[in-house]
Design a protein around this motif. Sequence first.
Motif, PDB file in Angstrom:
ATOM      1  N   PRO A 175      39.028  41.929  39.802  1.00 33.30           N
ATOM      2  CA  PRO A 175      39.134  41.587  41.227  1.00 33.30           C
ATOM      3  C   PRO A 175      37.783  41.347  41.905  1.00 33.30           C
ATOM      4  N   TYR A 176      36.716  41.982  41.366  1.00 29.53           N
ATOM      5  CA  TYR A 176      35.377  41.808  41.936  1.00 29.53           C
ATOM      6  C   TYR A 176      34.397  41.457  40.829  1.00 29.53           C
ATOM      7  N   VAL A 177      33.342  40.721  41.197  1.00 28.76           N
ATOM      8  CA  VAL A 177      32.357  40.296  40.208  1.00 28.76           C
ATOM      9  C   VAL A 177      30.943  40.511  40.746  1.00 28.76           C
ATOM     10  N   ILE A 178      30.051  40.974  39.856  1.00 23.91           N
ATOM     11  CA  ILE A 178      28.625  41.068  40.160  1.00 23.91           C
ATOM     12  C   ILE A 178      27.923  39.936  39.428  1.00 23.91           C
ATOM     13  N   LYS A 179      27.182  39.132  40.177  1.00 22.78           N
ATOM     14  CA  LYS A 179      26.433  38.025  39.581  1.00 22.78           C
ATOM     15  C   LYS A 179      25.158  37.827  40.390  1.00 22.78           C
ATOM     16  N   ASN A 180      24.044  37.663  39.696  1.00 22.75           N
ATOM     17  CA  ASN A 180      22.738  37.498  40.347  1.00 22.75           C
ATOM     18  C   ASN A 180      22.439  38.655  41.308  1.00 22.75           C
ATOM     19  N   GLY A 181      22.865  39.862  40.908  1.00 18.80           N
ATOM     20  CA  GLY A 181      22.564  41.050  41.690  1.00 18.80           C
ATOM     21  C   GLY A 181      23.386  41.219  42.953  1.00 18.80           C
ATOM     22  N   LYS A 182      24.428  40.417  43.131  1.00 20.57           N
ATOM     23  CA  LYS A 182      25.285  40.515  44.307  1.00 20.57           C
ATOM     24  C   LYS A 182      26.736  40.687  43.884  1.00 20.57           C
ATOM     25  N   ILE A 183      27.499  41.458  44.673  1.00 20.45           N
ATOM     26  CA  ILE A 183      28.907  41.656  44.372  1.00 20.45           C
ATOM     27  C   ILE A 183      29.763  40.901  45.382  1.00 20.45           C
ATOM     28  N   THR A 184      30.787  40.219  44.879  1.00 22.09           N
ATOM     29  CA  THR A 184      31.689  39.465  45.740  1.00 22.09           C
ATOM     30  C   THR A 184      33.125  39.624  45.243  1.00 22.09           C
ATOM     31  N   LYS A 185      34.053  39.399  46.155  1.00 23.21           N
ATOM     32  CA  LYS A 185      35.454  39.358  45.764  1.00 23.21           C
ATOM     33  C   LYS A 185      35.669  38.137  44.883  1.00 23.21           C
ATOM     34  N   ASN A 186      36.397  38.320  43.795  1.00 21.72           N
ATOM     35  CA  ASN A 186      36.602  37.249  42.824  1.00 21.72           C
ATOM     36  C   ASN A 186      37.818  36.407  43.219  1.00 21.72           C
ATOM     37  N   LEU A 187      37.578  35.216  43.689  1.00 20.43           N
ATOM     38  CA  LEU A 187      38.663  34.339  44.137  1.00 20.43           C
ATOM     39  C   LEU A 187      39.474  33.788  42.970  1.00 20.43           C
ATOM     40  N   ASN A 188      38.938  33.926  41.745  1.00 22.27           N
ATOM     41  CA  ASN A 188      39.641  33.435  40.555  1.00 22.27           C
ATOM     42  C   ASN A 188      40.495  34.513  39.881  1.00 22.27           C
ATOM     43  N   TYR A 189      40.495  35.708  40.444  1.00 23.35           N
ATOM     44  CA  TYR A 189      41.239  36.821  39.845  1.00 23.35           C
ATOM     45  C   TYR A 189      42.730  36.511  39.742  1.00 23.35           C
ATOM     46  N   MET A 190      43.318  36.879  38.580  1.00 23.97           N
ATOM     47  CA  MET A 190      44.760  36.746  38.368  1.00 23.97           C
ATOM     48  C   MET A 190      45.388  38.129  38.290  1.00 23.97           C
ATOM     49  N   GLU A 191      46.520  38.304  38.913  1.00 20.55           N
ATOM     50  CA  GLU A 191      47.242  39.568  38.797  1.00 20.55           C
ATOM     51  C   GLU A 191      47.540  39.840  37.326  1.00 20.55           C
ATOM     52  N   PRO A 192      47.481  41.114  36.907  1.00 18.60           N
ATOM     53  CA  PRO A 192      47.559  41.424  35.473  1.00 18.60           C
ATOM     54  C   PRO A 192      48.820  40.905  34.777  1.00 18.60           C
ATOM     55  N   LEU A 193      49.961  41.024  35.411  1.00 17.81           N
ATOM     56  CA  LEU A 193      51.184  40.535  34.762  1.00 17.81           C
ATOM     57  C   LEU A 193      51.124  39.036  34.546  1.00 17.81           C
ATOM     58  N   ASP A 194      50.617  38.299  35.528  1.00 20.15           N
ATOM     59  CA  ASP A 194      50.496  36.844  35.399  1.00 20.15           C
ATOM     60  C   ASP A 194      49.504  36.489  34.306  1.00 20.15           C
ATOM     61  N   PHE A 195      48.380  37.223  34.262  1.00 17.89           N
ATOM     62  CA  PHE A 195      47.370  36.911  33.261  1.00 17.89           C
ATOM     63  C   PHE A 195      47.873  37.198  31.856  1.00 17.89           C
ATOM     64  N   ILE A 196      48.441  38.382  31.664  1.00 17.09           N
ATOM     65  CA  ILE A 196      48.891  38.776  30.325  1.00 17.09           C
ATOM     66  C   ILE A 196      49.945  37.814  29.796  1.00 17.09           C
ATOM     67  N   SER A 197      50.819  37.349  30.679  1.00 15.43           N
ATOM     68  CA  SER A 197      51.864  36.424  30.237  1.00 15.43           C
ATOM     69  C   SER A 197      51.285  35.065  29.854  1.00 15.43           C
ATOM     70  N   SER A 198      50.086  34.745  30.389  1.00 19.87           N
ATOM     71  CA  SER A 198      49.473  33.447  30.105  1.00 19.87           C
ATOM     72  C   SER A 198      48.599  33.451  28.849  1.00 19.87           C
ATOM     73  N   VAL A 199      48.274  34.648  28.345  1.00 18.99           N
ATOM     74  CA  VAL A 199      47.403  34.746  27.176  1.00 18.99           C
ATOM     75  C   VAL A 199      48.250  34.633  25.910  1.00 18.99           C
ATOM     76  N   SER A 200      47.933  33.662  25.085  1.00 22.21           N
ATOM     77  CA  SER A 200      48.745  33.484  23.873  1.00 22.21           C
ATOM     78  C   SER A 200      47.946  33.638  22.586  1.00 22.21           C
ATOM     79  N   ASP A 201      46.710  33.126  22.568  1.00 20.59           N
ATOM     80  CA  ASP A 201      45.990  33.141  21.294  1.00 20.59           C
ATOM     81  C   ASP A 201      44.486  33.273  21.491  1.00 20.59           C
ATOM     82  N   PHE A 202      44.057  34.426  22.038  1.00 25.98           N
ATOM     83  CA  PHE A 202      42.621  34.677  22.217  1.00 25.98           C
ATOM     84  C   PHE A 202      42.057  35.240  20.925  1.00 25.98           C
ATOM     85  N   ARG A 203      40.952  34.678  20.458  1.00 25.82           N
ATOM     86  CA  ARG A 203      40.323  35.143  19.218  1.00 25.82           C
ATOM     87  C   ARG A 203      38.886  35.542  19.490  1.00 25.82           C
TER      88      ARG A 203
END
Length: 212
Positions: A178-206
């Motif tokens: 939900p949050y990301v630290i980049k270049n020493g700053k923390i921001t809300k992650n606008l690309n975050y996916m709810e866990p159920l939605d993300f898990i259902s979309s993952v099929s073949d990560f290696r």
Amino acid sequence: MNKQKQFSVCGESLSAPMHICGFFDSREQQYEVIIPYILEGLNANDKVINILEGNRHGEHCRCLAENGISIAEKLSSGQLEVLASEDTYIKDGEFAAEKMYNMLEKNLLSAARGGYDSVRACGDMVWALKNLPGTDELLEYEASLNFLTPKHSCSLICMYDVSSFSQSALRDILLTHPYVIKNGKITKNLNYMEPLDFISSVSDFRSSSLKS
């Protein structure tokens, strides 16, 4: 233990529970962020857990000591734990998402019973580049932590070296926080996916796709 508690990271005041992705391009940048976070936690009756490669423990403890942390005292009291990736994430030479999730939850419950106000954990994710069995469960594990954190007063920072992981892997990892630290700053992650939605979309990560 699901009460909210204020904490600071990158100079911003936030509320636990929180699951944060830390993208760092150097060891120095990593410590600039986590040292104040750790020090604040130790001064605020929080349990602090650091997980990193065993061969980094000496350097890590020296860095903490140089920043005014009484290492021997905090380790002895149990308020600070410095754990090895080899004994946690990849115990017995493999990664098992469910086993690691259960171990972390056990530690969170133990901290609550021990009277700590909250838990702060930092985990260095470099172990995922070793291509050990089970590494393909990394993304599901990261997503599942978003089910765990709301149950506890905790903040978790998963630390990734942007020069070691592939851009495609980092894009996927970003989706699970939900949050990301980049270049020493923390921001809300606008690309975050709810866990159920993300898990259902993952099929073949290696794990082979992780390395640059």
